[in-house]
Write a protein that holds these residues in place. Sequence first.
Motif, PDB file in Angstrom:
ATOM      1  N   LEU A  13       3.409  12.083  10.081  1.00  0.00           N
ATOM      2  CA  LEU A  13       4.836  11.744  10.169  1.00  0.00           C
ATOM      3  C   LEU A  13       5.220  10.978   8.830  1.00  0.00           C
ATOM      4  O   LEU A  13       5.983  11.166   8.205  1.00  0.00           O
ATOM      5  N   ALA A  14       4.425   9.909   8.657  1.00  0.00           N
ATOM      6  CA  ALA A  14       5.004   9.270   7.512  1.00  0.00           C
ATOM      7  C   ALA A  14       4.862   9.599   6.223  1.00  0.00           C
ATOM      8  O   ALA A  14       5.726   9.361   5.111  1.00  0.00           O
ATOM      9  N   GLU A  15       3.934  10.477   6.112  1.00  0.00           N
ATOM     10  CA  GLU A  15       3.569  11.384   4.832  1.00  0.00           C
ATOM     11  C   GLU A  15       5.035  12.255   4.458  1.00  0.00           C
ATOM     12  O   GLU A  15       5.363  12.633   3.320  1.00  0.00           O
ATOM     13  N   GLN A  16       5.932  12.493   5.262  1.00  0.00           N
ATOM     14  CA  GLN A  16       6.869  13.351   5.293  1.00  0.00           C
ATOM     15  C   GLN A  16       8.139  12.419   4.579  1.00  0.00           C
ATOM     16  O   GLN A  16       9.115  13.014   4.405  1.00  0.00           O
ATOM     17  N   VAL A  17       8.032  11.111   4.681  1.00  0.00           N
ATOM     18  CA  VAL A  17       9.149  10.290   4.426  1.00  0.00           C
ATOM     19  C   VAL A  17       9.297  10.209   2.975  1.00  0.00           C
ATOM     20  O   VAL A  17       8.341   9.834   2.144  1.00  0.00           O
ATOM     21  N   ASP A  18      10.695  10.294   2.402  1.00  0.00           N
ATOM     22  CA  ASP A  18      10.940  10.165   0.830  1.00  0.00           C
ATOM     23  C   ASP A  18      11.070   8.872   0.621  1.00  0.00           C
ATOM     24  O   ASP A  18      11.623   8.118   1.296  1.00  0.00           O
ATOM     25  N   ALA A  19       9.950   8.377  -0.274  1.00  0.00           N
ATOM     26  CA  ALA A  19       9.934   6.762  -0.415  1.00  0.00           C
ATOM     27  C   ALA A  19      11.207   6.271  -1.057  1.00  0.00           C
ATOM     28  O   ALA A  19      11.649   5.028  -1.138  1.00  0.00           O
ATOM     29  N   GLU A  20      11.970   7.312  -1.900  1.00  0.00           N
ATOM     30  CA  GLU A  20      13.474   7.025  -2.462  1.00  0.00           C
ATOM     31  C   GLU A  20      14.211   6.589  -1.237  1.00  0.00           C
ATOM     32  O   GLU A  20      14.975   5.657  -1.346  1.00  0.00           O
ATOM     33  N   ARG A  21      14.415   7.225  -0.271  1.00  0.00           N
ATOM     34  CA  ARG A  21      15.055   7.031   0.790  1.00  0.00           C
ATOM     35  C   ARG A  21      15.066   5.497   1.451  1.00  0.00           C
ATOM     36  O   ARG A  21      16.110   4.888   1.935  1.00  0.00           O
ATOM     37  N   VAL A  22      13.771   5.126   1.397  1.00  0.00           N
ATOM     38  CA  VAL A  22      13.482   3.916   2.113  1.00  0.00           C
ATOM     39  C   VAL A  22      14.164   2.712   1.218  1.00  0.00           C
ATOM     40  O   VAL A  22      14.431   1.722   1.805  1.00  0.00           O
ATOM     41  N   LYS A  23      14.432   2.873   0.160  1.00  0.00           N
ATOM     42  CA  LYS A  23      15.190   1.956  -0.916  1.00  0.00           C
ATOM     43  C   LYS A  23      16.594   1.766  -0.509  1.00  0.00           C
ATOM     44  O   LYS A  23      17.354   0.693  -0.966  1.00  0.00           O
ATOM     45  N   ASP A  24      17.091   2.329   0.510  1.00  0.00           N
ATOM     46  CA  ASP A  24      18.609   2.150   0.777  1.00  0.00           C
ATOM     47  C   ASP A  24      18.777   1.962   2.187  1.00  0.00           C
ATOM     48  O   ASP A  24      17.863   1.952   2.925  1.00  0.00           O
ATOM     49  N   PRO A  25      19.628   0.835   2.372  1.00  0.00           N
ATOM     50  CA  PRO A  25      19.719   0.107   3.595  1.00  0.00           C
ATOM     51  C   PRO A  25      19.869   1.003   4.749  1.00  0.00           C
ATOM     52  O   PRO A  25      19.581   0.615   5.874  1.00  0.00           O
ATOM     53  N   SER A  26      20.429   2.283   4.492  1.00  0.00           N
ATOM     54  CA  SER A  26      20.713   3.150   5.522  1.00  0.00           C
ATOM     55  C   SER A  26      19.515   3.675   6.233  1.00  0.00           C
ATOM     56  O   SER A  26      19.394   4.123   7.386  1.00  0.00           O
ATOM     57  N   ILE A  27      18.279   3.305   5.560  1.00  0.00           N
ATOM     58  CA  ILE A  27      16.895   3.628   6.307  1.00  0.00           C
ATOM     59  C   ILE A  27      16.795   3.046   7.602  1.00  0.00           C
ATOM     60  O   ILE A  27      16.206   3.547   8.629  1.00  0.00           O
ATOM     61  N   LEU A  28      17.625   1.788   7.863  1.00  0.00           N
ATOM     62  CA  LEU A  28      17.659   1.077   9.208  1.00  0.00           C
ATOM     63  C   LEU A  28      18.190   1.656  10.341  1.00  0.00           C
ATOM     64  O   LEU A  28      18.344   1.329  11.428  1.00  0.00           O
ATOM     65  N   TRP A  29      19.154   2.736   9.796  1.00  0.00           N
ATOM     66  CA  TRP A  29      19.925   3.571  10.991  1.00  0.00           C
ATOM     67  C   TRP A  29      19.652   4.964  10.841  1.00  0.00           C
ATOM     68  O   TRP A  29      20.543   5.878  10.833  1.00  0.00           O
ATOM     69  N   SER A  30      18.617   5.462  10.313  1.00  0.00           N
ATOM     70  CA  SER A  30      18.350   6.678   9.589  1.00  0.00           C
ATOM     71  C   SER A  30      17.702   7.691  10.881  1.00  0.00           C
ATOM     72  O   SER A  30      17.858   8.941  10.778  1.00  0.00           O
ATOM     73  N   GLY A  31      17.132   7.047  11.738  1.00  0.00           N
ATOM     74  CA  GLY A  31      16.528   7.758  12.982  1.00  0.00           C
ATOM     75  C   GLY A  31      15.291   8.742  12.430  1.00  0.00           C
ATOM     76  O   GLY A  31      14.550   8.010  11.840  1.00  0.00           O
ATOM     77  N   ARG A  32      15.034   9.718  13.035  1.00  0.00           N
ATOM     78  CA  ARG A  32      13.919  10.467  12.534  1.00  0.00           C
ATOM     79  C   ARG A  32      13.785  10.992  11.311  1.00  0.00           C
ATOM     80  O   ARG A  32      14.873  11.556  10.756  1.00  0.00           O
ATOM     81  N   LEU A  33      12.806  10.707  10.564  1.00  0.00           N
ATOM     82  CA  LEU A  33      12.830  11.104   8.805  1.00  0.00           C
ATOM     83  C   LEU A  33      11.830  12.026   8.665  1.00  0.00           C
ATOM     84  O   LEU A  33      11.367  12.303   7.616  1.00  0.00           O
ATOM     85  N   TRP A  34      11.176  12.843   9.920  1.00  0.00           N
ATOM     86  CA  TRP A  34      10.184  13.722   9.783  1.00  0.00           C
ATOM     87  C   TRP A  34      10.355  15.003  10.829  1.00  0.00           C
ATOM     88  O   TRP A  34      11.171  14.952  11.490  1.00  0.00           O
TER      89      TRP A  34
END
Length: 270
Positions: A113-134
């Motif tokens: 699951l974690a391998e599917q996450v775009d590392a660039e997206r994690v740099k935006d604060p919206s990551i904390l309300w993004s829900g499922r990323l995979w």
Amino acid sequence: MGIDEFFANLWSDYVASTPQAEKIKQAFEAKGERVVNDHVAFRTLALEPIRLKALEPHLLAVGYTPYEPYDFAAKKLSAYGYLPPEPDMPRVFLSELRVDELSDASAKILRGLAEQVDAERVKDPSILWSGRLWDPVSWEDYQTLLAESEYAAWVATIGIRPNHFTIAVNYLEQHAGVEEVLQTVEGLGYKVNDSGGRVKGSPDVLLEQGSTLADRMMAPFADGQEREVPTCYYEFAKRYPTPSGELYPGFVAQSADKIFESTNVAKSGS
């Protein structure tokens, strides 16, 4: 992003999957109570690119400071509490699952699951309300996770978002303690988490907590079917003064351990 906008985004995402919270908040306000948020909490995995230390910068950016670490050995969790820039703002509790301590089967699923996450997206604060990323997990994988870690199964289906907000009982005028709040909540038709007792903690540890059982929603799985899973819950906390006279700012690990179980499948489905 300012702190007010930050929390507005969190609340909007939270109530979308936790409608009980909006209804409970409105019911207390209708009684003339002032509803203040004591803290908000997040769950993640101790895996790149979404480990706790990767999410922490978004809290620091809006003025939060790390306060105290916590360890939940039985649940294989590490956590940190964060203090707000102003005393009347909500605290933050951020936890992560130590995936390396799980079975090979569960760890493999979560790493996928974690391998599917775009590392660039994690740099935006919206990551904390993004829900499922995979992609949706399979029902079989969900059952594998659930058998070992309710927390893992929850993150796999719900993703990264606030798993609870908390009413600060200290600001209520018509409810002296957490038990009185729980009775009002039950009167509205919601069930409470009684794991470890209805009220966790005590004045002796300077913090009392209680919570509802999580709402439920339909989530997609890899076979194209949707199934009902627990989402998020509403918590209630009363803080007591420290010897210096200030309200205790931290969390109590023994109590938090039982609060985590507000999202357990068997409980929320009862």
